[in-house]
Scaffold this motif. Structure first.
Motif, PDB file in Angstrom:
ATOM      1  N   ILE A 174      12.729   5.364  56.073  1.00  0.00           N
ATOM      2  CA  ILE A 174      12.145   6.631  55.630  1.00  0.00           C
ATOM      3  C   ILE A 174      11.495   6.474  54.268  1.00  0.00           C
ATOM      4  O   ILE A 174      10.392   6.973  54.018  1.00  0.00           O
ATOM      5  CB  ILE A 174      13.226   7.732  55.596  1.00  0.00           C
ATOM      6  N   HIS A 175      12.170   5.777  53.375  1.00  0.00           N
ATOM      7  CA  HIS A 175      11.644   5.603  52.018  1.00  0.00           C
ATOM      8  C   HIS A 175      10.310   4.849  52.044  1.00  0.00           C
ATOM      9  O   HIS A 175       9.359   5.221  51.340  1.00  0.00           O
ATOM     10  CB  HIS A 175      12.656   4.834  51.166  1.00  0.00           C
ATOM     11  N   MET A 176      10.221   3.805  52.861  1.00  0.00           N
ATOM     12  CA  MET A 176       8.976   3.034  52.925  1.00  0.00           C
ATOM     13  C   MET A 176       7.850   3.845  53.540  1.00  0.00           C
ATOM     14  O   MET A 176       6.686   3.730  53.118  1.00  0.00           O
ATOM     15  CB  MET A 176       9.212   1.728  53.701  1.00  0.00           C
ATOM     16  N   LEU A 177       8.159   4.664  54.522  1.00  0.00           N
ATOM     17  CA  LEU A 177       7.133   5.510  55.131  1.00  0.00           C
ATOM     18  C   LEU A 177       6.619   6.570  54.157  1.00  0.00           C
ATOM     19  O   LEU A 177       5.465   6.984  54.225  1.00  0.00           O
ATOM     20  CB  LEU A 177       7.678   6.185  56.386  1.00  0.00           C
ATOM     21  N   MET A 178       7.491   7.007  53.255  1.00  0.00           N
ATOM     22  CA  MET A 178       7.105   8.028  52.280  1.00  0.00           C
ATOM     23  C   MET A 178       6.346   7.455  51.088  1.00  0.00           C
ATOM     24  O   MET A 178       5.821   8.214  50.269  1.00  0.00           O
ATOM     25  CB  MET A 178       8.355   8.763  51.779  1.00  0.00           C
ATOM     26  N   HIS A 179       6.277   6.128  50.989  1.00  0.00           N
ATOM     27  CA  HIS A 179       5.594   5.486  49.866  1.00  0.00           C
ATOM     28  C   HIS A 179       4.629   4.417  50.392  1.00  0.00           C
ATOM     29  O   HIS A 179       4.818   3.232  50.173  1.00  0.00           O
ATOM     30  CB  HIS A 179       6.603   4.856  48.897  1.00  0.00           C
ATOM     31  N   PRO A 180       3.577   4.838  51.114  1.00  0.00           N
ATOM     32  CA  PRO A 180       2.646   3.852  51.688  1.00  0.00           C
ATOM     33  C   PRO A 180       1.864   3.112  50.615  1.00  0.00           C
ATOM     34  O   PRO A 180       1.401   3.691  49.639  1.00  0.00           O
ATOM     35  CB  PRO A 180       1.727   4.710  52.567  1.00  0.00           C
ATOM     36  N   LYS A 181       1.767   1.799  50.798  1.00  0.00           N
ATOM     37  CA  LYS A 181       0.998   0.906  49.929  1.00  0.00           C
ATOM     38  C   LYS A 181       1.382   1.043  48.451  1.00  0.00           C
ATOM     39  O   LYS A 181       0.539   0.880  47.572  1.00  0.00           O
ATOM     40  CB  LYS A 181      -0.508   1.148  50.094  1.00  0.00           C
ATOM     41  N   GLU A 182       2.641   1.319  48.175  1.00  0.00           N
ATOM     42  CA  GLU A 182       3.062   1.529  46.794  1.00  0.00           C
ATOM     43  C   GLU A 182       3.731   0.316  46.177  1.00  0.00           C
ATOM     44  O   GLU A 182       3.648   0.104  44.972  1.00  0.00           O
ATOM     45  CB  GLU A 182       4.014   2.731  46.711  1.00  0.00           C
ATOM     46  N   PHE A 183       4.378  -0.515  46.987  1.00  0.00           N
ATOM     47  CA  PHE A 183       5.147  -1.633  46.451  1.00  0.00           C
ATOM     48  C   PHE A 183       4.376  -2.935  46.607  1.00  0.00           C
ATOM     49  O   PHE A 183       3.870  -3.250  47.683  1.00  0.00           O
ATOM     50  CB  PHE A 183       6.502  -1.726  47.145  1.00  0.00           C
ATOM     51  N   ASP A 184       4.315  -3.690  45.528  1.00  0.00           N
ATOM     52  CA  ASP A 184       3.626  -4.984  45.557  1.00  0.00           C
ATOM     53  C   ASP A 184       4.454  -6.034  46.280  1.00  0.00           C
ATOM     54  O   ASP A 184       3.903  -7.015  46.787  1.00  0.00           O
ATOM     55  CB  ASP A 184       3.327  -5.440  44.131  1.00  0.00           C
TER      56      ASP A 184
END
Length: 576
Positions: A191-201
């Motif tokens: 859920i966390h990754m889906l809520m933060h698209p293209k945010e983490f390097d």
């Protein structure tokens, strides 16, 4: 000091690299010391990625500035040409034209002055953000923060309450620097990754078992050009023991062979590519490794609607002979030229093999699709040759004593082909020589080293019944020794201690059947004490047996990550 010792008497301090963690003696948060190699390798790759990312940004800045300078010079030369042509006009027209140009130049100067930073000062490169999706004790995140320079925030996630409590405790235990760089949250990583698209390097997936349920959200969370690090420990599934399970999880059916561990890497890469393609993204493998009891891949993720058209060219089906070790690859697609100098992707022409093996006459099993493009970028291994074969296996097929690896490598090199070792198996061999050449070399070897007569219906008898078309030369070639052998570097080291391998899955009770994994001492202690095994971070549900926190180590609970680069009005104010 006595008071501190008394507060920590129920805890064991484990040090790995530059990080230290507290493990409660009765606690069950998952920790496996065997994964130290995994963490060490990840730190090395992460350091390289940080440096590479900085180099790419600087190159992009230089390219933009150079392009702007060229455009500016081109505009200047164009204006000079127009000024020269005005000499043919009458004097009054020239004066009016100059005054008009002067006014326009003044307007342009004001405009350029206001917008000067837009081209010359490119957006500053921000420190890379790192996400560990399944943190458990938080050891990996702490090591990243303390041992990799130039990182931004490191976000550690887990959906197990006890694990998050331990993770936050360990962050505090490592001091103010760790507290300012590492954040832990109780949340479902998907859920966390889906809520933060293209945010983490950087996104790190290291689950217990298969990572398949995390791949779809992970490829969306990685920034463009970012790094995805992924581990899979379900080797029985990936190596062909449960082919139908492998297909349901990864979309590929494995075949059995000595190359099974490399095939596992290629199945995982093909699965990641498949998930990425759904969002117009594709992967570029940086490093793919099988070690101990798991596989680990490092890939960069990019976005390009046109590049994903080449994905079928990177995937292949496997034809594995059931009689001998011969295998062949069938690519999914091919390209044909178009009239406008472009290319068109069309289905591949096949099959690449007849109904029966041309070497031994047996049938073929079909598996795949697998990733058949390069899986890493190392100069000591033939990165463009998918899979490998075992020298002892092909010698066993024809029932002969095996030639030495140096002699076999020499024969292949003297025949005009390339050959190298593989990191997966000490006796594994990669070569671009076709199978008829490989078997001709073995026919020549058997001719010089006769064997006993074998039954007529065996694959080895069928292979040796044919006369070799190639006369093998076993004279030692210059490049017969690998770089590691020439430098006397040991590439396959023994385990540092007994029972060096995977641990029991979280939530399962330790019984006598786990003796091969943990050893008799651990089994006796667990059975007599009635203890359960370690609990997995982000794993199966288990009773909440959070260890009491020692005094002096306060826990600060934050409701929201502070690393969001962009926030929209419809975003929730806190993490679920």
């Amino acid at each position: 000091m006595a008071q501190v010792d008394d507060k920590l008497k129920d805890y064991e301090i484990r040090k790995e690299g530059e990080a230290e963690i507290l493990l409660h003696k009765r606690n069950a948060v998952f920790y496996n010391p065997v994964q130290v190699h995994n963490r060490d390798m990840s730190i090395a790759v992460l350091r390289t990625f940080v440096a590479k990312r900085k180099e790419e940004h600087e190159a992009l800045v230089d390219k933009r500035n150079t392009s702007h300078e060229k455009n500016k010079q081109s505009e200047t030369s164009s204006q000079n040409g127009e000024d020269a042509s005005t000499g043919q006009q009458d004097e009054m027209d020239v004066v009016c034209e100059k005054e008009l140009n002067k006014a326009e130049d003044q307007i342009d100067d004001l405009s350029k002055e206001a917008t000067k930073p837009s081209w010359k000062v490119t957006r500053e490169l921000k420190p890379p953000l790192v996400l560990e999706a399944l943190a458990a004790t938080g050891l990996r995140s702490l090591r990243y923060a303390r041992e990799v320079e130039g990182l931004g925030k490191v976000v550690a996630l887990d959906n197990d309450k006890a694990s998050v409590e331990d993770c936050k405790r360990n962050i505090k235990f490592n001091g103010a620097s760790a507290t300012s760089e590492v954040e832990a949250y109780l949340v479902d990583a998907r859920i966390h990754m889906l809520m933060h698209p293209k945010e983490f390097d950087v996104v790190d997936l290291d689950p217990y078992g298969s990572p398949s349920i995390f791949l779809d959200s992970a490829v969306q969370a990685v920034a463009d050009g970012g790094l995805l690090m992924c581990t899979a420990t379900d080797m029985a599934v990936l190596c062909g023991t449960n082919g139908e399970v492998c297909y349901s999880k990864y979309g590929s059916f494995p075949t059995k062979g000595k190359y099974c561990h490399e095939m596992a890497l290629r199945i995982l890469l093909a699965s990641i590519e498949s998930h990425a393609n759904r969002y117009k993204r594709y992967i570029v493998p940086v490093l793919s490794v099988f070690m101990d009891f798991y596989i680990r891949v490092f890939v960069r993720v990019f976005t390009s609607a046109s590049e994903i058209k080449n994905t079928p060219l990177k995937l292949s089906y496997i034809y594995q002979c059931v009689g001998c070790d011969s295998f062949h690859l069938q690519c999914l697609a091919r390209t044909v030229p178009k009239k406008n100098n472009g290319v068109k992707h069309v289905p591949a022409i096949g099959p690449v093999v007849p109904q029966e093996c041309s070497d031994c006459g047996k049938k073929f099993n079909v598996g795949g699709p697998i990733w058949s493009a390069p899986i890493h970028d190392q100069d000591w291994e033939l990165h463009d040759i998918p899979l490998f074969f075992s020298l002892h296996n092909i010698a066993g097929t024809v029932k002969c004593t095996s030639p030495s690896l140096v002699m076999f490598r020499s024969a292949v090199l003297n025949a005009g082909y390339r050959i190298s070792s593989t990191h997966v198996n000490p006796l594994g061999v990669k070569s671009d020589a076709p199978w008829d050449v490989i078997w001709d070399i073995m026919r020549c070897w058997v001719k010089n080293h006769p064997i006993k007569e074998q039954p007529r219906d065996t694959p080895g008898t069928a292979i040796l019944s044919k006369s070799p078309k190639l006369e093998a030369n076993f004279s030692r070639a210059v490049a017969a020794l690998s770089k590691a052998q020439a430098k006397k570097i040991k590439r396959f080291l023994p385990n540092p201690e007994r029972h060096w391998g995977p641990k029991v899955r979280a939530g399962r009770k330790i019984t006598s059947k786990h003796v091969s994994l943990l050893g008799p001492e651990a089994i006796n202690g667990a059975v007599n004490g009635g203890g359960d095994c370690h609990k997995e971070g982000n794993g199966a549900a288990a009773p909440d047996n959070t260890a009491p926190e020692p005094e002096g180590i306060k826990e600060v609970v934050e409701n929201e990550p502070s690393i969001k680069r962009q926030k929209t009005s419809d975003e929730p104010a806190s993490e679920p």
